[in-house]
Design an enzyme around this catalytic site. Sequence first.
Site, PDB file in Angstrom:
ATOM      1  N   TYR A 133      71.435  56.061  24.079  1.00 14.19           N
ATOM      2  CA  TYR A 133      72.854  55.750  23.625  1.00 14.19           C
ATOM      3  C   TYR A 133      74.159  56.935  22.912  1.00 14.19           C
ATOM      4  O   TYR A 133      74.710  57.738  23.510  1.00 14.19           O
ATOM      5  CB  TYR A 133      73.703  55.124  23.289  1.00 14.19           C
ATOM      6  CG  TYR A 133      72.796  53.792  24.750  1.00 14.19           C
ATOM      7  CD1 TYR A 133      73.758  53.646  25.182  1.00 14.19           C
ATOM      8  CD2 TYR A 133      71.941  52.742  24.480  1.00 14.19           C
ATOM      9  CE1 TYR A 133      74.405  52.586  26.961  1.00 14.19           C
ATOM     10  CE2 TYR A 133      71.530  51.891  25.943  1.00 14.19           C
ATOM     11  CZ  TYR A 133      73.008  51.933  27.116  1.00 14.19           C
ATOM     12  OH  TYR A 133      72.559  51.224  27.781  1.00 14.19           O
ATOM     13  N   HIS A 193      81.916  46.548  32.392  1.00 21.09           N
ATOM     14  CA  HIS A 193      80.743  46.588  31.395  1.00 21.09           C
ATOM     15  C   HIS A 193      81.090  47.377  30.033  1.00 21.09           C
ATOM     16  O   HIS A 193      79.707  47.765  30.098  1.00 21.09           O
ATOM     17  CB  HIS A 193      79.931  47.884  32.721  1.00 21.09           C
ATOM     18  CG  HIS A 193      79.686  47.315  33.910  1.00 21.09           C
ATOM     19  ND1 HIS A 193      78.739  47.315  34.590  1.00 21.09           N
ATOM     20  CD2 HIS A 193      79.467  45.569  34.505  1.00 21.09           C
ATOM     21  CE1 HIS A 193      78.505  46.773  35.949  1.00 21.09           C
ATOM     22  NE2 HIS A 193      79.038  45.298  35.720  1.00 21.09           N
ATOM     23  N   CYS A 233      77.740  43.520  17.311  1.00 20.31           N
ATOM     24  CA  CYS A 233      76.649  42.679  16.822  1.00 20.31           C
ATOM     25  C   CYS A 233      75.972  41.947  17.160  1.00 20.31           C
ATOM     26  O   CYS A 233      76.577  40.747  17.971  1.00 20.31           O
ATOM     27  CB  CYS A 233      77.855  42.273  15.566  1.00 20.31           C
ATOM     28  SG  CYS A 233      76.761  41.374  14.825  1.00 20.31           S
ATOM     29  N   THR A 253      80.888  53.783  44.110  1.00 17.07           N
ATOM     30  CA  THR A 253      79.940  52.436  44.071  1.00 17.07           C
ATOM     31  C   THR A 253      78.890  51.843  44.670  1.00 17.07           C
ATOM     32  O   THR A 253      79.386  51.855  45.725  1.00 17.07           O
ATOM     33  CB  THR A 253      80.639  51.844  42.585  1.00 17.07           C
ATOM     34  OG1 THR A 253      79.475  49.995  42.608  1.00 17.07           O
ATOM     35  CG2 THR A 253      81.876  50.868  44.400  1.00 17.07           C
ATOM     36  N   GLU A 256      78.953  58.343  50.829  1.00 16.68           N
ATOM     37  CA  GLU A 256      77.486  57.986  50.887  1.00 16.68           C
ATOM     38  C   GLU A 256      78.322  56.705  51.367  1.00 16.68           C
ATOM     39  O   GLU A 256      78.754  55.620  50.951  1.00 16.68           O
ATOM     40  CB  GLU A 256      76.745  58.579  51.701  1.00 16.68           C
ATOM     41  CG  GLU A 256      75.715  57.695  50.755  1.00 16.68           C
ATOM     42  CD  GLU A 256      74.387  58.365  49.814  1.00 16.68           C
ATOM     43  OE1 GLU A 256      74.169  59.286  50.630  1.00 16.68           O
ATOM     44  OE2 GLU A 256      73.664  57.586  49.428  1.00 16.68           O
TER      45      GLU A 256
HETATM   46  P1  NAD Z   1      75.139  54.058  41.135  1.00 17.26           P
HETATM   47  O1  NAD Z   1      74.504  54.830  40.792  1.00 17.26           O
HETATM   48  O2  NAD Z   1      74.029  52.988  41.808  1.00 17.26           O
HETATM   49  O3  NAD Z   1      76.229  55.104  42.429  1.00 17.26           O
HETATM   50  C1  NAD Z   1      77.038  55.518  42.114  1.00 17.26           C
HETATM   51  C2  NAD Z   1      78.100  55.421  43.660  1.00 17.26           C
HETATM   52  O4  NAD Z   1      79.065  57.126  43.520  1.00 17.26           O
HETATM   53  C3  NAD Z   1      77.048  55.891  44.695  1.00 17.26           C
HETATM   54  O5  NAD Z   1      77.284  55.181  45.880  1.00 17.26           O
HETATM   55  C4  NAD Z   1      76.962  57.644  45.418  1.00 17.26           C
HETATM   56  O6  NAD Z   1      76.825  57.907  47.044  1.00 17.26           O
HETATM   57  C5  NAD Z   1      78.568  57.398  44.849  1.00 17.26           C
HETATM   58  N1  NAD Z   1      78.631  59.139  44.919  1.00 17.26           N
HETATM   59  C6  NAD Z   1      77.934  59.688  44.102  1.00 17.26           C
HETATM   60  N2  NAD Z   1      79.041  60.693  43.653  1.00 17.26           N
HETATM   61  C7  NAD Z   1      79.650  60.940  44.270  1.00 17.26           C
HETATM   62  C8  NAD Z   1      81.224  61.216  44.246  1.00 17.26           C
HETATM   63  N3  NAD Z   1      81.710  62.684  43.820  1.00 17.26           N
HETATM   64  N4  NAD Z   1      81.935  61.166  44.882  1.00 17.26           N
HETATM   65  C9  NAD Z   1      82.274  59.716  45.127  1.00 17.26           C
HETATM   66  N5  NAD Z   1      80.880  58.407  45.344  1.00 17.26           N
HETATM   67  C10 NAD Z   1      80.180  59.709  45.107  1.00 17.26           C
HETATM   68  O7  NAD Z   1      76.503  53.603  40.415  1.00 17.26           O
HETATM   69  P2  NAD Z   1      77.763  52.010  40.627  1.00 17.26           P
HETATM   70  O8  NAD Z   1      77.565  51.242  41.496  1.00 17.26           O
HETATM   71  O9  NAD Z   1      78.441  52.761  39.280  1.00 17.26           O
HETATM   72  O10 NAD Z   1      76.473  50.969  39.357  1.00 17.26           O
HETATM   73  C11 NAD Z   1      75.688  51.767  38.827  1.00 17.26           C
HETATM   74  C12 NAD Z   1      75.266  50.995  37.063  1.00 17.26           C
HETATM   75  O11 NAD Z   1      76.139  52.204  36.155  1.00 17.26           O
HETATM   76  C13 NAD Z   1      76.460  50.785  36.818  1.00 17.26           C
HETATM   77  O12 NAD Z   1      76.354  49.758  36.169  1.00 17.26           O
HETATM   78  C14 NAD Z   1      77.476  51.309  35.228  1.00 17.26           C
HETATM   79  O13 NAD Z   1      77.712  51.007  33.875  1.00 17.26           O
HETATM   80  C15 NAD Z   1      76.442  52.328  34.874  1.00 17.26           C
HETATM   81  N6  NAD Z   1      76.795  53.659  34.826  1.00 17.26           N
HETATM   82  C16 NAD Z   1      78.008  54.069  34.293  1.00 17.26           C
HETATM   83  C17 NAD Z   1      78.073  55.566  34.403  1.00 17.26           C
HETATM   84  C18 NAD Z   1      80.030  56.134  33.440  1.00 17.26           C
HETATM   85  O14 NAD Z   1      80.083  55.148  32.729  1.00 17.26           O
HETATM   86  N7  NAD Z   1      80.093  56.899  33.824  1.00 17.26           N
HETATM   87  C19 NAD Z   1      77.650  56.594  34.488  1.00 17.26           C
HETATM   88  C20 NAD Z   1      76.217  55.665  35.055  1.00 17.26           C
HETATM   89  C21 NAD Z   1      75.908  54.702  35.076  1.00 17.26           C
HETATM   90 ZN    ZN Z   2      77.309  41.305  12.742  1.00 12.19          ZN
END
Ligand code: NAD
Ligand code: ZN
Length: 234
Positions: A53, A106, A114, A175, A202
């Site tokens: 993190y 999330h 904590c 997503t 996609e």
């Molecule tokens: P995922 O990585 O599972 O999916 C990402 C999606 O974005 C895919 O479907 C992909 O095709 C699409 N994508 C990639 N590049 C793109 C672009 N340039 N334009 C449009 N679409 C694009 O992510 P998710 O569905 O958000 O789920 C994953 C989990 O990961 C979540 O729970 C989230 O909290 C966490 N996460 C957060 C971050 C962040 O805060 N930036 C980064 C990574 C993961």
């Molecule tokens: Zn505490």
Amino acid sequence: MDKIVILTGAGISAESGLGTFRGAGGLWENQRIEDVATPEGFARDPQMVIDFYNMRRGKHREVQPNAAHLALAHLQASYPGEVVIVTQNVDRLHERGGASAVIHMHGVLDALLCNACGHRWGWPFERRLDLATACPRCADAPTRPDVVWFGEMPYHMEEIEAHLTGCDLFVAIGTSGQVYPAAGFVRAADQAGADTLEINLEASAVRSDFARAIIGPASQTVPAWVDALLRHRV
Ligand code: NAD
Ligand code: ZN
């Protein structure tokens, strides 16, 4: 007046330079999810989780919101109806792009939680987190980032469900449709009679649940969709 609910995922922040979840060069390529994004992983090896993190928090100081974040903020400010943004992302790029009232289902990377007493507090990206970082209320340590891990219940679910059943249009952006409950939001909105649109690089795993889709990179597709919506209400 119309109400739009927008769900965003890691894809909307990909072009800002933050890795997506599973894609090539994705965040978890060199880490096992169970090690760094579960309560059990934190209990087993808090140092490894804290290192992961700190790496992610460090990256956030280098990145900027992209045209898709800015377009959604513009939509929120200009649309005559209500625009609710729900994000799975733990970054702050929607707010930094000017959005207001973002629902972080999330959690966020710049806050801590904590485990002992449930207290949460802000922890700016500039500060490092370490094993000795203690809860200001009960002094328990180590503390964890205030993000929802696998096996944990997302935040604000009741509020989100109320928005979904009351919306006229549901849009999911960047997503993958593989993480529930977010992947099920489209069905809830559809059953409530809303129009549904997917915007993604996609087709996602739940593409067939949407009435329509726009395929392409978010930094181009989202501003174009917002422009069209504000001009013609499409
Ligand atoms: P995922 O990585 O599972 O999916 C990402 C999606 O974005 C895919 O479907 C992909 O095709 C699409 N994508 C990639 N590049 C793109 C672009 N340039 N334009 C449009 N679409 C694009 O992510 P998710 O569905 O958000 O789920 C994953 C989990 O990961 C979540 O729970 C989230 O909290 C966490 N996460 C957060 C971050 C962040 O805060 N930036 C980064 C990574 C993961
Ligand atoms: Zn505490």
